[in-house]
Structure formats: C-alpha cells, structure tokens
Motif scaffolding. Structure first.
Motif, PDB file in Angstrom:
ATOM      1  N   ALA A 247      -1.501 -11.977  12.780  1.00  0.00           N
ATOM      2  CA  ALA A 247      -1.279 -10.526  12.750  1.00  0.00           C
ATOM      3  C   ALA A 247      -0.259 -10.242  11.647  1.00  0.00           C
ATOM      4  O   ALA A 247       0.939 -10.204  11.877  1.00  0.00           O
ATOM      5  CB  ALA A 247      -0.778 -10.029  14.097  1.00  0.00           C
TER       6      ALA A 247
ATOM      7  N   THR B 245       0.840  -1.207   0.000  1.00  0.00           N
ATOM      8  CA  THR B 245       0.000   0.000   0.000  1.00  0.00           C
ATOM      9  C   THR B 245       0.873   1.254   0.000  1.00  0.00           C
ATOM     10  O   THR B 245       0.460   2.311  -0.482  1.00  0.00           O
ATOM     11  CB  THR B 245      -0.907   0.022   1.255  1.00  0.00           C
ATOM     12  OG1 THR B 245      -1.168  -1.317   1.636  1.00  0.00           O
ATOM     13  CG2 THR B 245      -2.206   0.732   0.971  1.00  0.00           C
TER      14      THR B 245
ATOM     15  N   PRO C 124      -6.486  -3.372  13.816  1.00  0.00           N
ATOM     16  CA  PRO C 124      -7.340  -2.176  13.880  1.00  0.00           C
ATOM     17  C   PRO C 124      -8.466  -2.186  12.846  1.00  0.00           C
ATOM     18  O   PRO C 124      -9.434  -1.444  12.980  1.00  0.00           O
ATOM     19  CB  PRO C 124      -6.360  -1.019  13.625  1.00  0.00           C
ATOM     20  CG  PRO C 124      -5.120  -1.632  13.081  1.00  0.00           C
ATOM     21  CD  PRO C 124      -5.083  -3.050  13.532  1.00  0.00           C
ATOM     22  N   ARG C 125      -8.351  -3.044  11.847  1.00  0.00           N
ATOM     23  CA  ARG C 125      -9.418  -3.125  10.845  1.00  0.00           C
ATOM     24  C   ARG C 125     -10.697  -3.756  11.402  1.00  0.00           C
ATOM     25  O   ARG C 125     -11.783  -3.532  10.882  1.00  0.00           O
ATOM     26  CB  ARG C 125      -8.974  -3.950   9.641  1.00  0.00           C
ATOM     27  CG  ARG C 125      -8.111  -3.175   8.700  1.00  0.00           C
ATOM     28  CD  ARG C 125      -7.837  -3.996   7.453  1.00  0.00           C
ATOM     29  NE  ARG C 125      -6.537  -3.640   6.914  1.00  0.00           N
ATOM     30  CZ  ARG C 125      -6.301  -2.546   6.204  1.00  0.00           C
ATOM     31  NH1 ARG C 125      -7.278  -1.738   5.918  1.00  0.00           N
ATOM     32  NH2 ARG C 125      -5.082  -2.279   5.770  1.00  0.00           N
TER      33      ARG C 125
ATOM     34  N   GLY D  10       1.742   1.300  13.357  1.00  0.00           N
ATOM     35  CA  GLY D  10       2.440   0.488  14.346  1.00  0.00           C
ATOM     36  C   GLY D  10       1.719  -0.825  14.583  1.00  0.00           C
ATOM     37  O   GLY D  10       0.775  -1.169  13.872  1.00  0.00           O
ATOM     38  N   VAL D  11       2.191  -1.546  15.590  1.00  0.00           N
ATOM     39  CA  VAL D  11       1.546  -2.794  15.983  1.00  0.00           C
ATOM     40  C   VAL D  11       0.494  -2.445  17.027  1.00  0.00           C
ATOM     41  O   VAL D  11       0.782  -1.752  18.000  1.00  0.00           O
ATOM     42  CB  VAL D  11       2.568  -3.790  16.568  1.00  0.00           C
ATOM     43  CG1 VAL D  11       1.873  -5.079  16.989  1.00  0.00           C
ATOM     44  CG2 VAL D  11       3.675  -4.075  15.559  1.00  0.00           C
TER      45      VAL D  11
ATOM     46  N   THR E  26       4.387   0.803   6.634  1.00  0.00           N
ATOM     47  CA  THR E  26       3.187   0.108   6.185  1.00  0.00           C
ATOM     48  C   THR E  26       1.978   1.037   6.226  1.00  0.00           C
ATOM     49  O   THR E  26       2.141   2.254   6.280  1.00  0.00           O
ATOM     50  CB  THR E  26       3.002  -1.194   7.024  1.00  0.00           C
ATOM     51  OG1 THR E  26       1.874  -1.903   6.550  1.00  0.00           O
ATOM     52  CG2 THR E  26       2.835  -0.896   8.502  1.00  0.00           C
ATOM     53  N   ASP E  27       0.761   0.453   6.173  1.00  0.00           N
ATOM     54  CA  ASP E  27      -0.441   1.296   6.109  1.00  0.00           C
ATOM     55  C   ASP E  27      -1.096   1.510   7.466  1.00  0.00           C
ATOM     56  O   ASP E  27      -2.175   2.084   7.561  1.00  0.00           O
ATOM     57  CB  ASP E  27      -1.444   0.717   5.099  1.00  0.00           C
ATOM     58  CG  ASP E  27      -1.808  -0.731   5.406  1.00  0.00           C
ATOM     59  OD1 ASP E  27      -1.373  -1.253   6.461  1.00  0.00           O
ATOM     60  OD2 ASP E  27      -2.517  -1.348   4.594  1.00  0.00           O
TER      61      ASP E  27
HETATM   62  P1  ADP Z   1       2.258  -4.310   3.940  1.00  0.00           P
HETATM   63  O1  ADP Z   1       1.632  -4.384   2.603  1.00  0.00           O
HETATM   64  O2  ADP Z   1       2.773  -2.955   4.284  1.00  0.00           O
HETATM   65  O3  ADP Z   1       3.260  -5.379   4.186  1.00  0.00           O
HETATM   66  P2  ADP Z   1       0.269  -5.817   5.410  1.00  0.00           P
HETATM   67  O4  ADP Z   1      -1.093  -5.723   4.824  1.00  0.00           O
HETATM   68  O5  ADP Z   1       1.071  -7.030   5.164  1.00  0.00           O
HETATM   69  O6  ADP Z   1       1.077  -4.504   4.982  1.00  0.00           O
HETATM   70  O7  ADP Z   1       0.185  -5.607   7.000  1.00  0.00           O
HETATM   71  C1  ADP Z   1      -0.481  -4.483   7.538  1.00  0.00           C
HETATM   72  C2  ADP Z   1      -1.892  -4.865   7.983  1.00  0.00           C
HETATM   73  O8  ADP Z   1      -1.789  -5.792   9.076  1.00  0.00           O
HETATM   74  C3  ADP Z   1      -2.716  -3.738   8.538  1.00  0.00           C
HETATM   75  O9  ADP Z   1      -3.384  -3.032   7.527  1.00  0.00           O
HETATM   76  C4  ADP Z   1      -3.665  -4.436   9.519  1.00  0.00           C
HETATM   77  O10 ADP Z   1      -4.966  -4.600   8.990  1.00  0.00           O
HETATM   78  C5  ADP Z   1      -3.059  -5.821   9.704  1.00  0.00           C
HETATM   79  N1  ADP Z   1      -2.916  -6.189  11.108  1.00  0.00           N
HETATM   80  C6  ADP Z   1      -3.322  -7.361  11.648  1.00  0.00           C
HETATM   81  N2  ADP Z   1      -3.084  -7.389  12.955  1.00  0.00           N
HETATM   82  C7  ADP Z   1      -2.497  -6.217  13.274  1.00  0.00           C
HETATM   83  C8  ADP Z   1      -2.019  -5.647  14.506  1.00  0.00           C
HETATM   84  N3  ADP Z   1      -2.071  -6.320  15.662  1.00  0.00           N
HETATM   85  N4  ADP Z   1      -1.483  -4.398  14.463  1.00  0.00           N
HETATM   86  C9  ADP Z   1      -1.409  -3.720  13.301  1.00  0.00           C
HETATM   87  N5  ADP Z   1      -1.848  -4.209  12.121  1.00  0.00           N
HETATM   88  C10 ADP Z   1      -2.400  -5.434  12.092  1.00  0.00           C
END
Ligand code: ADP
Ligand code: ASP
Ligand code: MG
Length: 406
Positions: free
Chosen positions: A208, A11, A183-184, A177-178, A173-174
């Motif tokens: 996650a 993203t 958060p979705r 943080g963790v 990332t989008d």
């Molecule tokens: P990228 O394309 O940057 O690698 P990902 O889609 O692989 O991003 O990972 C980011 C996504 O992980 C977020 O949009 C979120 O929906 C998901 N996610 C799942 N669990 C968590 C969490 N505990 N904290 C943050 N994000 C999380």
C-alpha cells in the motif's frame, strides 16, 4: 500557533499549476499563524525517467552516481515551490538535503537518516520563513548525496516533523486518505478515518504505497501525528494513530497487495543442519532481502524443496548468486517465477478473533485461486498467488471480510 510539516507527493506538484495550488495550501497554514516546513517530491514521473536514464547508461551503475541522478527531480520542485510562495507574499527558501544537513549512513539508494541539523531551520521558521525541503535525499558519511528508496519523501517529512517537534505531519497526495484497499483496483474500497500505526505499517510493507513503510515506522517510534489527505480537495483525510485511539476495531481493516515479488524454488536440496544458512547467508551478504519461505521434505526425508520470495529488482542477482554456488549447495534445479503477487489481509482485531486465515483460504479456493506460499504475523496473513489473479483475489477478499462500501 503550531509548527507543522506538509508533504506534497509527485501528482500534487506535477506541473506549475499544481505547484501554485500547493503554495496556496502552504499559505493557508502560514496565514493561520503556523510555522511551516514543507517536504516535496519530484514532479510525477520524473524520478522514473531519471531512473530509466541511469539504467540505460549502465545496467550495473555506481550507486553513488545513481543517487546524484535520481535525487535531481526534488531540487527542481523545491526551488519552484519556494518561488511560488514568494510570489504570493510568503517568505520561503529551498533546502537540499546536504544544506540542512540531513545526515545519513552510506547505504546509497536506501540510506537511513542519522541526524537532522535543525538550528538554522528553527531560527528561520521562528521569523516566519517557510522551509521548502527537497525530499528523498540526504548526505552520506562519505559527503555524497544519498537517497532513501522510492517513496522516500514521506520519510523526509516524518523525520523533519520528529526533529522539529512538529505538532502534525500532513501527507498531501492524490487520494483523500488511506482506504481499506487500493482504490485504483477496488472500486468498493472505503476511506478509513483512522488506522493504527501497526496496521499502516503492515499495509505499507505489503504494497500500500500511499505511505513509505519507513516513514510509518519512524512516525510510530517518534510519536509523530501523521495524517494522509488530498491536495485536490478539502475532505478530511485519515489519521494514523495509536491503537487506544480506536474504539471499535474491525477484525480486518484492509487488503493490500504487492506485485514487486518474485519466487525462487530450489529442488532436492540436502536436508541437513546448516543448509538454510548456507543458502540465505550469501543472499543476505549481497543485501538481498528474502521474504516468504517454505520448506518441504521429500518422501525419503533426505532432501528438501525450498521456496522463497525476493523483490523483482533482486531476482536476477539472487539467481546469479545461487547458480554460482550450485556445487556447494548441491541442489537439483533452480526455478524462478516473476509472475507472482503477494496479497495480504491486515487488522489488529486478528489478535482476538480466530478464523481469519481460514476465511482467506476459503475465499481464494472458491475463486479457484491456488495458494503457493503462506506467511503470517500477529496482525497479518499473506499469500503468494499467480499475478493474473491479483484483482480477482483482492476484490473477493475485500467483499469476504465485509469491507465493501454500502
Ligand atoms: P505520492 O506521489 O503522493 O507519494 P503515491 O503514488 O506514492 O503518492 O501513493 C498514493 C497512491 O497509493 C494512490 O494513488 C493509490 O493508488 C495507492 N494506494 C495503494 N493502496 C492504498 C490504500 N490502501 N489507500 C490509499 N491509497 C492506496
Ligand atoms: N521522487 C521519489 C520517488 O518517486 C521520492 C518520492 O516521491 O517520495 O520515489
Ligand atoms: Mg509516495
């Protein structure tokens, strides 16, 4: 001056505008006098599309050709980001996995990195050139392109940081943080300033996907300073740290879930030594990972029902293998169910606090959610439930463990 690795996920480089924005983030580090290597994913959605093409052409495709296809998205973004950097006056060049080389074993689709040739990278970093590395790919022992599994650019970034002795590995990332949960689906989720490697590892392994499990494993092993932050704003992210860097430890730090689960039950399997081995042996040989397992003895003690989980992608093959050995294994029935989800609560504080599992069971019971399988580790309790309850269960647990934002 420091040496750092930055990683941009799909993203964060989804289109040309986003690639230019990423170039500005790289430029900022270069202007601050740092040596920078960047790992890039494919544009959001591209790997899914390539994966779809491969399945359409052939359901049982050659894994080596599959890697050639799905690794293609990262070649495009690496070249584009290098161009965007040059355009704003930053010396940069792109690198494909085989050019570095990032040498891996021969396990196509889930290859492991054996070695990264850093000599030329180091020389160029030293003279101020940014290395833009195509993520998710390497070159196997057979000289062919390999990939590291979905989300594998995180692993490219961490492996580069380890090989180059980088001071930091920043995962852009989008989300910023963790969070205590995805958060979705959990609006009340809170951003964690810090999380331990162990907790992050468990969270990632139960879905996650903010970090690939293997990337966390590698960072923990090699002592890479890992940070997750947003490419959309400048708010501070989450640092992944050793346990001694966290002063006040919560009992439960997060709730994670994985929809990538399927359940298989074999009924009335003979209850004698060697049966489990004869069932799980052929699955292991086929490279199928079995996760949760429960075994129930029937009333007369002569047979047992065996339930276990595999990933959705392995379900069909697992069923095929077991059906093929029905005679030898001697079970009555094979029932498979893809509509299950694994939900887990994770926290290093569990080691010193009792009652964590009980609170989970109680919370799910109050919502009328039936638990099908349970498994635990030192810092995690996982349950398998019907998929339709995913959101309800994750949100209820998030509240029950006091994780909701004020
Ligand atoms: P990228 O394309 O940057 O690698 P990902 O889609 O692989 O991003 O990972 C980011 C996504 O992980 C977020 O949009 C979120 O929906 C998901 N996610 C799942 N669990 C968590 C969490 N505990 N904290 C943050 N994000 C999380
Ligand atoms: N593009 C690959 C994927 O979508 C690798 C990554 O983004 O980390 O899985
Ligand atoms: Mg990712």
């Amino acid at each position: 001056m420091a040496r750092i690795v930055q990683k941009f996920g799909g993203t964060s480089i989804a289109d040309v505008e986003r690639i230019k924005a990423a170039a500005q983030r790289v430029k900022r580090e270069v202007d601050a006098g740092n040596e920078v290597a960047v790992a890039v994913s494919a544009m959001a959605g591209v790997t899914d599309e390539l994966d779809g093409h491969a399945s359409e052409v052939s359901a049982l495709h050659d894994a080596r050709e599959y890697d050639v296809v799905v690794s293609a998205g990262e070649q495009v973004t690496a070249g584009l980001l290098a161009m965007a950097l040059q355009d704003v006056g930053v010396a940069a060049r792109s690198w494909l996995g085989w050019q570095i080389p990032i040498s891996t074993d021969g396990a196509h689709g889930r290859a492991r990195i054996n070695d990264i040739g850093t000599q030329e990278l180091e020389r160029r970093l030293g003279r101020g050139e940014v290395a833009v590395v195509a993520g998710f790919q390497g070159v196997g022992t057979d000289g062919r392109v390999t990939t590291f599994g979905r989300g594998g650019t995180d692993t490219t970034a961490v492996a580069l940081a380890a090989a180059l002795g980088a001071e930091r590995c920043d995962i852009y990332t989008d989300v910023d943080g963790v969070y205590t949960s995805d958060p979705r689906i959990v609006a009340a989720a809170r951003k964690l300033n810090k999380i331990t490697f162990e907790e992050m590892l468990e969270m990632a392994s139960v879905g996650a996907k903010v970090l690939q499990t293997r990337a966390v494993e590698l960072a923990m092993k090699r002592g890479v300073r890992l940070q997750v932050l947003s490419s959309f704003n400048d708010t501070p992210g989450t640092l992944v740290v050793n346990e001694d860097e966290i002063v006040e430890q919560e009992t439960v730090s997060g709730v994670a879930y994985s929809r990538d689960e399927a359940k298989i039950t074999l009924t009335r399997v003979a209850d004698r030594p060697g049966v489990a081995a004869s069932i799980f042996g052929p699955l292991a040989e086929a490279g199928i990972n079995v996760d949760m397992i429960v075994q129930n003895v029937t009333a007369d003690g002569s047979t047992t029902d065996l339930t276990f989980t595999v990933t959705m992608g392995d379900l069909e093959r697992a069923v095929g293998i077991l059906e093929g050995q029905r005679q030898t294994l001697g079970f009555d029935d094979l029932v498979s169910d893809p509509n299950v989800v694994k939900v887990a609560v994770v926290g290093v504080g569990m080691r010193s606090h009792a009652g964590v599992a009980q609170r989970m069971f109680q919370t799910l019971a109050e919502k009328g959610i039936n638990i099908q399988v349970i498994s635990t580790s030192e810092i995690k309790v996982s349950v398998l439930i019907a998929e339709e309850y995913t959101e309800l269960a994750v949100r209820a647990l998030h509240t029950a463990y006091g994780l909701d934002a004020d």
